[in-house]
Design an enzyme around this catalytic site. Structure first.
Site, short mmCIF file in Angstrom:
data_model
loop_
_atom_site.label_atom_id
_atom_site.label_comp_id
_atom_site.label_asym_id
_atom_site.label_seq_id
_atom_site.Cartn_x
_atom_site.Cartn_y
_atom_site.Cartn_z
N ASP A 253 0.82 -1.20 0.00
CA ASP A 253 0.00 0.00 0.00
C ASP A 253 0.86 1.26 0.00
OD1 ASP A 253 -2.05 1.90 0.54
OD2 ASP A 253 -3.18 0.42 1.67
N THR B 20 -7.02 3.55 -1.84
CA THR B 20 -6.72 2.16 -1.51
C THR B 20 -7.72 1.17 -2.11
OG1 THR B 20 -5.64 2.81 0.53
CG2 THR B 20 -6.41 0.54 0.40
N LYS C 190 -5.48 -4.38 5.97
CA LYS C 190 -6.76 -3.66 5.85
C LYS C 190 -7.82 -4.59 5.28
CE LYS C 190 -4.70 0.89 4.84
NZ LYS C 190 -4.63 1.98 3.82
N ASP C 191 -9.04 -4.42 5.75
CA ASP C 191 -10.11 -5.26 5.22
C ASP C 191 -10.33 -5.00 3.73
OD1 ASP C 191 -11.36 -2.75 5.43
OD2 ASP C 191 -12.93 -3.43 6.77
N ARG C 192 -10.28 -3.76 3.29
CA ARG C 192 -10.55 -3.48 1.89
C ARG C 192 -9.48 -4.06 0.97
NH1 ARG C 192 -10.01 1.55 4.48
NH2 ARG C 192 -8.24 2.87 3.91
N ASP D 229 1.28 2.62 3.78
CA ASP D 229 0.29 3.67 3.60
C ASP D 229 0.10 4.46 4.88
OD1 ASP D 229 -1.95 4.85 1.92
OD2 ASP D 229 -3.08 4.17 3.65
N HIS E 85 1.02 8.44 5.38
CA HIS E 85 0.08 9.45 5.86
C HIS E 85 0.58 10.14 7.12
CE1 HIS E 85 -3.08 8.80 3.01
NE2 HIS E 85 -3.26 7.52 3.33
N ASP F 8 -1.33 -0.33 -4.67
CA ASP F 8 -2.68 0.17 -4.97
C ASP F 8 -2.67 1.62 -5.42
OD1 ASP F 8 -1.78 0.95 -2.48
OD2 ASP F 8 -3.73 0.79 -1.51
N HIS F 9 -1.61 2.33 -5.13
CA HIS F 9 -1.45 3.73 -5.53
C HIS F 9 -0.07 4.18 -5.08
CE1 HIS F 9 -2.08 4.72 -1.30
NE2 HIS F 9 -3.21 4.04 -1.34
#
Length: 549
Positions: A41, A80, A162-164, A291, A295, A336-337
């Site tokens: 991530d 994400t 992460k769940d997503r 990620d 942040h 993812d990004h």
């Protein structure tokens, strides 16, 4: 055995460079028995290339396979959930339906109109305080779903921070889907934890209960050790991830999280015997710490540098353990990004134009300004998640009022010096789906790749490339992603299999190309009209791993 395997990967000190397995040619026609799909991530192509000379473990190994250093999460909403939705579906968010981490449905029968990408809002709960996790919003099948449809014996497993990340890479009907919570790894409500997960969670609790003194600073990180002020009494850029006992947030925002996820993944492979049966299995791994670190601290300080060094070493240990099991596996790693560093550090390093977003662009401020301009006094004329992305108009407006609100909002936004573009829903819907090299797409084409007629907003607000959409860094995130600019869109795409001949392709490809590329390795047909990506030939020189796919 399990405890030993996990303890070996929860590294307390840097590992020496791991020996790579001797190369031996694997015939292209031989299908791998295990596909390992890894998403790191916020691991931008810029970061991958910046630290490439220092890799000695797993990232070094992957860099010796098929390397696409200029991969693209080609859509505009580089977040994400949409990013993960592209990796194993072969489709852009316009087809997956995952347009953002969350969107608004003003018709939903609950007070909170924000829909989380990985929730089932038809179930009780929802919003910031809780939700029922589900892949219900993902509109297309993943590679794992297609594998199961072709052969029900195929096992589909996902493990992530992460769940997503876990849900979007696994899709529906997966055998096991697990993500990290403050109490350990959890899954859907009706899935009890098997003994393996219970044991992993016990080890997690033990690790969390002990403090972490922090990590040593690798030599390549010394130049990054510069404090940057983000507000009164707060700096970033010099951290070592020291953590007090019991602090889950600090555990999650550190290399410890990814070490645990990889340990869990390794134990899952061994426990389930993945890759040991006649059919091909698939394991997706979401490494989410990068990620959170990006942040919290930005991506150009010691924190990010240490994290990438740890990922390299821990991936090396993970692959080394797989090699001892003699599994024929293929690995794909991407992100993812990407991400954008905090403007305060950019301004110190030759970029004085970098700035934070004006609070006047937040949805609440826009609503107040539009109400004052139009005389329409609705409280929430304009709604959205923040000062960029999709904006939604109140459903309480008459057609005439809505037209006035749209006109006023467009005028305010287009006059603002931090705004690059604002597109209406009609403009985006009328644009054709993009094609050709993703690096050449216009802003409207990037927006079209993120567009869903049912879920997208009435307007799409895109900020200028030098504007960070966080107004105040003192109380939360200091840096972020989500823009249509290449720093957020570019990600590495790496493939490795024992015996693969190395090559590097510097031209742009899409993360939507990953699924058909992996499907071709196992002779799984994927109708081209069902996806946006294309198969990438992984055989250097003559030969074609796509074999007509």
């Amino acid at each position: 055995m399990l405890k030993k395997a996990i303890a070996a990967l929860l590294l307390a000190a840097p590992l020496p460079a791991l020996a790579q397995p001797a190369a031996s040619t694997v015939p292209a026609a031989v299908q791998p028995r295990l596909i390992i799909a890894i998403s790191v991530d916020q691991f931008s192509a810029d970061l991958f290339n910046q630290y490439r000379p220092f890799y000695s473990g797993g990232l070094k190994r992957l860099s010796e396979g098929a390397v696409f250093p200029r991969g693209y999460q080609s859509h505009a909403a580089t977040e994400t959930c949409p990013g993960h939705s592209t990796i194993l579906t072969g489709s852009r968010p316009s087809r997956t339906g995952i347009i953002a981490n969350s969107w608004m449905d003003l018709n939903v029968a609950r007070a909170n109109k924000t829909i989380y990408c990985a929730e089932d809002e038809s179930q009780p709960g929802g919003g910031a305080s809780g939700y029922v996790a589900s892949p219900v919003h993902l509109r297309v099948p993943t590679l794992g779903q297609r594998m199961k449809a072709a052969n029900p014996a195929a096992r589909v497993v996902a493990v992530a921070g992460k769940d997503r990340a876990a849900i979007m890479m696994a899709g529906a009907n997966a055998d096991q889907v697990w993500w990290l919570t403050p109490k350990g790894y959890a899954s859907y409500q009706d899935i009890p934890a098997p003994p393996l997960v219970e044991r992993v969670n016990q080890i997690f609790a033990q690790r969390l209960a002990a403090p972490n003194p922090g990590f040593d600073l690798p030599p390549q990180c010394a130049a990054k050790d510069i404090a940057v002020s983000t507000g009164p009494g707060k700096t970033v850029g010099t951290g070592r991830f020291a953590r007090p006992a019991g602090n889950f947030h600090a555990f999650r925002t550190s290399p410890e999280q990814d070490a645990l996820t990889l340990a869990f993944a390794a134990a899952t492979i061994e426990s389930m015997g993945l890759g040991k049966q006649p059919q091909t299995d698939i394991l997706s791994i979401g490494l989410s710490a990068m990620d959170l670190i990006g942040h919290a601290y930005g991506n150009e300080g010691t924190e990010s540098c240490i994290q990438i060094d740890r990922i390299d070493r821990e991936l090396g240990a993970f692959f080394d353990q797989l090699d001892r099991q003699e599994i024929d596996y293929v690995v794909m790693l991407t992100a993812d990004h990407g991400g954008h560093d905090l403007p305060e550090r950019h301004r110190q390093n030759a970029m004085p134009m970098q700035q934070r977003v004006d609070r006047a662009l937040t949805p609440r401020a826009l609503s107040e300004a539009v109400a004052a301009k139009t005389g329409i006094g609705s409280k929430d004329l304009v709604r959205g998640d923040g000062p960029s992305g999709d904006l939604y108009f109140s459903l309480d407006l008459t057609r005439a009022q809505r037209a006035r609100v749209e006109t006023a909002t467009l005028a305010l936004l287009r006059a603002h010096p931090q705004v690059e573009a604002v597109f209406t829903k009609a403009q985006i819907a009328a644009a054709p789906s993009p094609s050709g090299p993703p690096e050449n797409w216009s802003l409207l084409e990037k927006a079209r790749a993120s567009f869903d007629a049912e879920r997208s907003g009435d307007l799409l607000l895109l900020l200028k490339s030098h504007v960070t959409p966080i107004a105040d860094p003192a109380h939360g995130f200091v840096a972020t992603h989500g823009s249509p600019w290449d720093g957020d869109r570019r990600v590495p795409i790496l493939f490795w299999r024992k015996g693969m001949r190395h090559f590097e392709q510097p031209l742009g490809v899409e993360t939507a190309d990953i699924m058909p590329t992996l499907a071709a390795l196992i002779d799984l047909p994927v109708p081209r009209d069902e996806i946006d990506g294309r198969c990438l030939d992984l055989i250097a020189g003559e030969g074609d791993s796509c074999r007509g796919n």
